[in-house]
Design a protein around this motif. Structure first.
Motif, PDB file in Angstrom:
ATOM      1  N   LEU A   1       0.825  -1.206   0.000  1.00 22.20           N
ATOM      2  CA  LEU A   1       0.000   0.000   0.000  1.00 22.20           C
ATOM      3  C   LEU A   1       0.859   1.256   0.000  1.00 22.20           C
ATOM      4  N   GLU A   2       0.316   2.317  -0.564  1.00 23.19           N
ATOM      5  CA  GLU A   2       0.958   3.620  -0.406  1.00 23.19           C
ATOM      6  C   GLU A   2       0.750   4.056   1.035  1.00 23.19           C
ATOM      7  N   LEU A   3       1.596   4.970   1.492  1.00 21.58           N
ATOM      8  CA  LEU A   3       1.488   5.453   2.858  1.00 21.58           C
ATOM      9  C   LEU A   3       0.117   6.065   3.084  1.00 21.58           C
ATOM     10  N   ARG A   4      -0.442   5.801   4.226  1.00 21.79           N
ATOM     11  CA  ARG A   4      -1.759   6.321   4.607  1.00 21.79           C
ATOM     12  C   ARG A   4      -1.724   6.681   6.080  1.00 21.79           C
ATOM     13  N   PRO A   5      -2.708   7.429   6.549  1.00 23.09           N
ATOM     14  CA  PRO A   5      -2.708   7.786   7.976  1.00 23.09           C
ATOM     15  C   PRO A   5      -2.734   6.536   8.860  1.00 23.09           C
ATOM     16  N   ILE A   6      -1.963   6.603   9.935  1.00 22.24           N
ATOM     17  CA  ILE A   6      -1.859   5.507  10.891  1.00 22.24           C
ATOM     18  C   ILE A   6      -2.409   5.998  12.221  1.00 22.24           C
ATOM     19  N   SER A   7      -3.399   5.297  12.763  1.00 22.41           N
ATOM     20  CA  SER A   7      -3.980   5.653  14.064  1.00 22.41           C
ATOM     21  C   SER A   7      -3.056   5.165  15.168  1.00 22.41           C
ATOM     22  N   ARG A   8      -2.548   6.097  15.954  1.00 17.45           N
ATOM     23  CA  ARG A   8      -1.599   5.777  17.032  1.00 17.45           C
ATOM     24  C   ARG A   8      -2.294   5.009  18.148  1.00 17.45           C
TER      25      ARG A   8
ATOM     26  N   THR B   1       7.823   5.849   0.495  1.00 17.41           N
ATOM     27  CA  THR B   1       7.439   5.068   1.667  1.00 17.41           C
ATOM     28  C   THR B   1       6.230   4.195   1.338  1.00 17.41           C
ATOM     29  N   ARG B   2       6.299   2.936   1.731  1.00 10.63           N
ATOM     30  CA  ARG B   2       5.217   1.995   1.476  1.00 10.63           C
ATOM     31  C   ARG B   2       4.882   1.229   2.744  1.00 10.63           C
ATOM     32  N   ILE B   3       3.687   0.659   2.749  1.00  9.19           N
ATOM     33  CA  ILE B   3       3.244  -0.224   3.823  1.00  9.19           C
ATOM     34  C   ILE B   3       3.026  -1.598   3.195  1.00  9.19           C
ATOM     35  N   VAL B   4       3.732  -2.587   3.729  1.00 10.44           N
ATOM     36  CA  VAL B   4       3.654  -3.960   3.228  1.00 10.44           C
ATOM     37  C   VAL B   4       2.845  -4.776   4.229  1.00 10.44           C
ATOM     38  N   VAL B   5       1.696  -5.285   3.792  1.00 10.40           N
ATOM     39  CA  VAL B   5       0.833  -6.078   4.659  1.00 10.40           C
ATOM     40  C   VAL B   5       1.247  -7.545   4.531  1.00 10.40           C
ATOM     41  N   LEU B   6       1.538  -8.153   5.686  1.00  8.32           N
ATOM     42  CA  LEU B   6       2.059  -9.523   5.740  1.00  8.32           C
ATOM     43  C   LEU B   6       1.118 -10.434   6.508  1.00  8.32           C
TER      44      LEU B   6
ATOM     45  N   GLY C   1      12.064  10.443   8.504  1.00  5.13           N
ATOM     46  CA  GLY C   1      10.754  10.840   7.994  1.00  5.13           C
ATOM     47  C   GLY C   1      10.354  10.052   6.759  1.00  5.13           C
ATOM     48  N   ASP C   2       9.092  10.174   6.403  1.00  4.96           N
ATOM     49  CA  ASP C   2       8.549   9.499   5.242  1.00  4.96           C
ATOM     50  C   ASP C   2       8.732  10.361   3.998  1.00  4.96           C
ATOM     51  N   ASP C   3       8.676   9.719   2.828  1.00  4.19           N
ATOM     52  CA  ASP C   3       8.712  10.452   1.568  1.00  4.19           C
ATOM     53  C   ASP C   3       7.792   9.755   0.567  1.00  4.19           C
ATOM     54  N   GLU C   4       7.862  10.164  -0.695  1.00  2.00           N
ATOM     55  CA  GLU C   4       6.952   9.622  -1.707  1.00  2.00           C
ATOM     56  C   GLU C   4       7.193   8.140  -2.003  1.00  2.00           C
TER      57      GLU C   4
ATOM     58  N   PRO D   1      -1.969   4.184  22.302  1.00  5.79           N
ATOM     59  CA  PRO D   1      -1.289   4.659  23.519  1.00  5.79           C
ATOM     60  C   PRO D   1      -0.433   3.562  24.138  1.00  5.79           C
ATOM     61  N   ASN D   2       0.710   3.961  24.685  1.00 11.08           N
ATOM     62  CA  ASN D   2       1.624   3.069  25.399  1.00 11.08           C
ATOM     63  C   ASN D   2       2.134   1.896  24.560  1.00 11.08           C
ATOM     64  N   ALA D   3       2.131   2.046  23.242  1.00 14.26           N
ATOM     65  CA  ALA D   3       2.614   0.978  22.362  1.00 14.26           C
ATOM     66  C   ALA D   3       4.142   0.955  22.364  1.00 14.26           C
ATOM     67  N   PRO D   4       4.745  -0.207  22.082  1.00 18.84           N
ATOM     68  CA  PRO D   4       6.206  -0.255  21.935  1.00 18.84           C
ATOM     69  C   PRO D   4       6.646   0.729  20.846  1.00 18.84           C
ATOM     70  N   SER D   5       7.877   1.177  20.906  1.00 20.15           N
ATOM     71  CA  SER D   5       8.340   2.240  19.999  1.00 20.15           C
ATOM     72  C   SER D   5       8.290   1.860  18.524  1.00 20.15           C
ATOM     73  N   ASN D   6       8.392   0.581  18.192  1.00 16.59           N
ATOM     74  CA  ASN D   6       8.336   0.203  16.777  1.00 16.59           C
ATOM     75  C   ASN D   6       6.916  -0.041  16.267  1.00 16.59           C
ATOM     76  N   LEU D   7       5.927  -0.053  17.164  1.00 12.87           N
ATOM     77  CA  LEU D   7       4.528  -0.225  16.779  1.00 12.87           C
ATOM     78  C   LEU D   7       3.917   1.151  16.554  1.00 12.87           C
ATOM     79  N   LEU D   8       3.745   1.518  15.281  1.00 11.92           N
ATOM     80  CA  LEU D   8       3.275   2.856  14.933  1.00 11.92           C
ATOM     81  C   LEU D   8       1.797   3.056  15.203  1.00 11.92           C
ATOM     82  N   GLY D   9       0.998   1.999  15.085  1.00  7.79           N
ATOM     83  CA  GLY D   9      -0.445   2.104  15.277  1.00  7.79           C
ATOM     84  C   GLY D   9      -1.175   1.129  14.376  1.00  7.79           C
ATOM     85  N   MET D  10      -2.392   1.526  13.965  1.00  9.30           N
ATOM     86  CA  MET D  10      -3.252   0.651  13.172  1.00  9.30           C
ATOM     87  C   MET D  10      -3.688   1.363  11.892  1.00  9.30           C
ATOM     88  N   ILE D  11      -3.913   0.547  10.856  1.00  9.19           N
ATOM     89  CA  ILE D  11      -4.538   1.040   9.629  1.00  9.19           C
ATOM     90  C   ILE D  11      -5.706   0.127   9.307  1.00  9.19           C
ATOM     91  N   ASP D  12      -6.619   0.619   8.488  1.00  7.88           N
ATOM     92  CA  ASP D  12      -7.740  -0.167   8.025  1.00  7.88           C
ATOM     93  C   ASP D  12      -7.367  -0.782   6.675  1.00  7.88           C
TER      94      ASP D  12
END
Length: 156
Positions: A28-35, A74-79, A69-72, A37-48
């Motif tokens: 996927l292309e980069l999309r907003p990630i819902s943070r 940046t991708r999200i790979v769903v595994l 930072g992110d740029d054009e 709380p209190n997640a480990p530092s490498n866990l950015l959040g959730m996406i739909d």
């Protein structure tokens, strides 16, 4: 492993990593990630993803690389893979995705000895792509050994 397998090649920092194509659900292309709380530092959040909440990990942070930072590119790979005795759907935010390629399994080398303590169990092997080294990740071990806190934080 024997014969040839296909891999999705990913970039993080200046390094090239590979994940077995059969474990990649989509890219996927980069999309907003819902943070979260209190997640480990490498866990950015959730996406739909198709009405399913999917946790997103930062590949750089997961591998101990400096986070940027992110740029054009940046991708999200769903595994989809197994870890800690359960099947998980999880996404990795990566700097870029190169291609789906074939690496000859017989040319994969084990991680090199360094003379220092180093947990190389998260590496399935080292191969080559266009003359450059490619680190093939063992996703099951990567997320069960080095990220126990992250797995514990994921919803069941």
């Amino acid at each position: 492993m024997s014969g040839t397998s296909q891999f999705v090649t990913l970039g993080a920092a200046e390094e090239i990593y590979a994940a077995p194509v059969e474990k990649v659900q989509e890219i996927l292309e980069l999309r907003p990630i819902s943070r979260l709380p209190n997640a480990p530092s490498n866990l950015l959040g959730m996406i739909d993803v198709r009405s399913e909440g999917v946790p997103v990990l930062d590949l750089r942070a997961t591998l101990g690389l400096p986070v940027t930072g992110d740029d054009e590119n940046t991708r999200i790979v769903v595994l989809r893979f197994h870890a800690e005795g359960r099947e998980l759907t999880l996404a990795l935010k990566t700097d870029r995705v190169f291609e789906v390629t074939v690496l000859d399994d017989e040319t994969l080398s084990p991680p090199p000895p360094t003379g220092r303590r180093w947990d190389s169990r998260v590496i399935a092997g080292i191969g080559r792509r266009n003359g450059a080294f490619v680190t093939v990740l063992d996703l099951d071990r990567l997320f069960s050994l080095s990220n126990a806190d992250t797995l514990d934080a994921l919803p069941n």
